[in-house]
Design a protein around this motif. Structure first.
Motif, PDB file in Angstrom:
ATOM      1  N   LYS A  56       0.834  -1.196   0.000  1.00  0.00           N
ATOM      2  CA  LYS A  56       0.000   0.000   0.000  1.00  0.00           C
ATOM      3  C   LYS A  56       0.871   1.248   0.000  1.00  0.00           C
ATOM      4  O   LYS A  56       1.870   1.324   0.721  1.00  0.00           O
ATOM      5  CB  LYS A  56      -0.933  -0.017   1.214  1.00  0.00           C
ATOM      6  CG  LYS A  56      -1.857  -1.240   1.220  1.00  0.00           C
ATOM      7  CD  LYS A  56      -2.742  -1.273   2.453  1.00  0.00           C
ATOM      8  CE  LYS A  56      -3.625  -2.519   2.450  1.00  0.00           C
ATOM      9  NZ  LYS A  56      -4.496  -2.596   3.650  1.00  0.00           N
ATOM     10  N   ALA A  57       0.459   2.244  -0.783  1.00  0.00           N
ATOM     11  CA  ALA A  57       1.279   3.445  -0.962  1.00  0.00           C
ATOM     12  C   ALA A  57       1.542   4.163   0.355  1.00  0.00           C
ATOM     13  O   ALA A  57       2.650   4.666   0.589  1.00  0.00           O
ATOM     14  CB  ALA A  57       0.597   4.388  -1.951  1.00  0.00           C
ATOM     15  N   TRP A  58       0.526   4.210   1.241  1.00  0.00           N
ATOM     16  CA  TRP A  58       0.707   4.947   2.495  1.00  0.00           C
ATOM     17  C   TRP A  58       1.784   4.325   3.373  1.00  0.00           C
ATOM     18  O   TRP A  58       2.410   5.029   4.184  1.00  0.00           O
ATOM     19  CB  TRP A  58      -0.615   5.048   3.266  1.00  0.00           C
ATOM     20  CG  TRP A  58      -1.169   3.744   3.757  1.00  0.00           C
ATOM     21  CD1 TRP A  58      -2.140   3.000   3.175  1.00  0.00           C
ATOM     22  CD2 TRP A  58      -0.798   3.042   4.959  1.00  0.00           C
ATOM     23  NE1 TRP A  58      -2.411   1.871   3.932  1.00  0.00           N
ATOM     24  CE2 TRP A  58      -1.597   1.881   5.022  1.00  0.00           C
ATOM     25  CE3 TRP A  58       0.115   3.290   5.977  1.00  0.00           C
ATOM     26  CZ2 TRP A  58      -1.494   0.950   6.063  1.00  0.00           C
ATOM     27  CZ3 TRP A  58       0.225   2.365   7.025  1.00  0.00           C
ATOM     28  CH2 TRP A  58      -0.576   1.220   7.051  1.00  0.00           C
ATOM     29  N   MET A  59       2.027   3.030   3.202  1.00  0.00           N
ATOM     30  CA  MET A  59       3.036   2.361   4.015  1.00  0.00           C
ATOM     31  C   MET A  59       4.428   2.928   3.747  1.00  0.00           C
ATOM     32  O   MET A  59       5.223   3.119   4.670  1.00  0.00           O
ATOM     33  CB  MET A  59       3.013   0.859   3.756  1.00  0.00           C
ATOM     34  CG  MET A  59       1.768   0.149   4.235  1.00  0.00           C
ATOM     35  SD  MET A  59       1.834  -1.636   3.867  1.00  0.00           S
ATOM     36  CE  MET A  59       0.372  -2.203   4.752  1.00  0.00           C
ATOM     37  N   ASN A  60       4.746   3.180   2.472  1.00  0.00           N
ATOM     38  CA  ASN A  60       6.054   3.758   2.138  1.00  0.00           C
ATOM     39  C   ASN A  60       6.234   5.125   2.786  1.00  0.00           C
ATOM     40  O   ASN A  60       7.303   5.431   3.321  1.00  0.00           O
ATOM     41  CB  ASN A  60       6.183   3.872   0.617  1.00  0.00           C
ATOM     42  CG  ASN A  60       6.337   2.527  -0.065  1.00  0.00           C
ATOM     43  OD1 ASN A  60       7.355   1.856   0.068  1.00  0.00           O
ATOM     44  ND2 ASN A  60       5.319   2.124  -0.802  1.00  0.00           N
ATOM     45  N   ASP A  61       5.188   5.930   2.755  1.00  0.00           N
ATOM     46  CA  ASP A  61       5.278   7.260   3.370  1.00  0.00           C
ATOM     47  C   ASP A  61       5.381   7.165   4.891  1.00  0.00           C
ATOM     48  O   ASP A  61       6.091   7.956   5.521  1.00  0.00           O
ATOM     49  CB  ASP A  61       4.053   8.093   2.986  1.00  0.00           C
ATOM     50  CG  ASP A  61       3.991   8.355   1.491  1.00  0.00           C
ATOM     51  OD1 ASP A  61       5.020   8.724   0.918  1.00  0.00           O
ATOM     52  OD2 ASP A  61       2.911   8.166   0.901  1.00  0.00           O
ATOM     53  N   ALA A  62       4.675   6.192   5.488  1.00  0.00           N
ATOM     54  CA  ALA A  62       4.759   6.014   6.935  1.00  0.00           C
ATOM     55  C   ALA A  62       6.161   5.584   7.356  1.00  0.00           C
ATOM     56  O   ALA A  62       6.674   6.032   8.393  1.00  0.00           O
ATOM     57  CB  ALA A  62       3.724   4.988   7.405  1.00  0.00           C
ATOM     58  N   VAL A  63       6.792   4.724   6.562  1.00  0.00           N
ATOM     59  CA  VAL A  63       8.175   4.320   6.845  1.00  0.00           C
ATOM     60  C   VAL A  63       9.107   5.523   6.725  1.00  0.00           C
ATOM     61  O   VAL A  63      10.024   5.705   7.541  1.00  0.00           O
ATOM     62  CB  VAL A  63       8.618   3.178   5.907  1.00  0.00           C
ATOM     63  CG1 VAL A  63      10.117   2.921   6.030  1.00  0.00           C
ATOM     64  CG2 VAL A  63       7.850   1.902   6.231  1.00  0.00           C
ATOM     65  N   ASP A  64       8.890   6.365   5.710  1.00  0.00           N
ATOM     66  CA  ASP A  64       9.692   7.588   5.575  1.00  0.00           C
ATOM     67  C   ASP A  64       9.526   8.478   6.810  1.00  0.00           C
ATOM     68  O   ASP A  64      10.493   9.105   7.267  1.00  0.00           O
ATOM     69  CB  ASP A  64       9.268   8.357   4.327  1.00  0.00           C
ATOM     70  CG  ASP A  64       9.743   7.695   3.039  1.00  0.00           C
ATOM     71  OD1 ASP A  64      10.702   6.906   3.096  1.00  0.00           O
ATOM     72  OD2 ASP A  64       9.136   7.964   1.984  1.00  0.00           O
ATOM     73  N   ALA A  65       8.312   8.536   7.334  1.00  0.00           N
ATOM     74  CA  ALA A  65       8.076   9.331   8.542  1.00  0.00           C
ATOM     75  C   ALA A  65       8.828   8.747   9.730  1.00  0.00           C
ATOM     76  O   ALA A  65       9.405   9.484  10.545  1.00  0.00           O
ATOM     77  CB  ALA A  65       6.575   9.405   8.835  1.00  0.00           C
TER      78      ALA A  65
END
Length: 220
Positions: free
Chosen positions: A154-163
């Motif tokens: 899921k796309a949001w997972m990549n952004d959450a990992v970046d956070a």
């Protein structure tokens, strides 16, 4: 879930009206079935597709007896200890291994027990939760290359990992950008839980000291 009280009231009302207007029995049943299908569709839309946090919160509060939905409310308003207790209730309540292992993993991450968290992430590798858990664990340990190596569904997972990486690196600007992207890409209950978990993670982090934060995963 369907509000069966409303369904019963509707059934009685439709029965009275159909008797008065001499409707065929099939018409009465069709009205009740359509109402039930609409209720189910609306429920799934709010839970999995809505971007309206106020409507999602209303849904959560209405069904807060469910341990997972109660947990989301605790994330918004509760303490760390209350979060752990809410996760314990989920683990005890649900029998499905995926749910149990996911929240065991989340609980371990919240306690910075990364060895235990990885143990449960290994059990989830055939689901989206496993690779996300692995990426989150390695991000919180400061291993950027490994954290970015996991294929996340899921796309949001990549952004959450970046956070999460931004928290470890104490880069508040990147954290804000990544958190905003994760929230924007998530829908329904996931969007609501991300919004408040990322907000709380930012508040808990001591940016000047660059310490590793406690962070919880919220996967539906």
């Amino acid at each position: 879930m369907i509000n069966w009280i409303y369904v019963i009231i509707l059934g009685v009302a439709v029965g009275v009206i159909s008797a008065m207007l001499d409707w065929p029995f099939s018409v009465s049943i069709s009205i009740i079935v359509l109402f039930a299908l609409f209720s189910i569709g609306y429920m799934y839309y709010i839970a999995f597709a809505s971007t309206n946090l106020l409507k999602i919160k209303k849904y959560i509060e209405k069904h807060k007896k469910d341990p997972m939905l109660n947990y989301i409310l605790v994330i918004e308003n509760g303490t760390k200890e209350e979060e752990l207790e809410a996760m314990d209730h989920i683990i005890a309540h649900y029998k499905q291994p995926v749910i149990k292992h996911t929240y065991e993993m989340n609980r371990a991450i919240r306690l910075n027990d990364f060895g235990r968290a990885e143990h449960f992430a290994d059990k989830l590798m055939d689901t989206p939760n496993g690779p996300y858990g692995k990426a989150s664990i390695t991000a919180l340990l400061g291993n950027r290359d490994m954290a970015k190596s996991y294929p996340l569904k899921k796309a949001w997972m990549n952004d959450a990992v970046d956070a999460q990486l931004a928290l470890v690196e104490s880069d508040i600007e990147i954290y804000d950008q990544s958190a905003a992207k994760a929230i924007e890409r998530a829908k329904g209950l996931q969007r609501y839980s991300l919004y408040y978990s990322l907000k709380k993670a930012k508040q808990e982090h001591e940016w000047e000291k660059s310490i590793k934060p406690c962070y919880r995963l919220l996967i539906r």
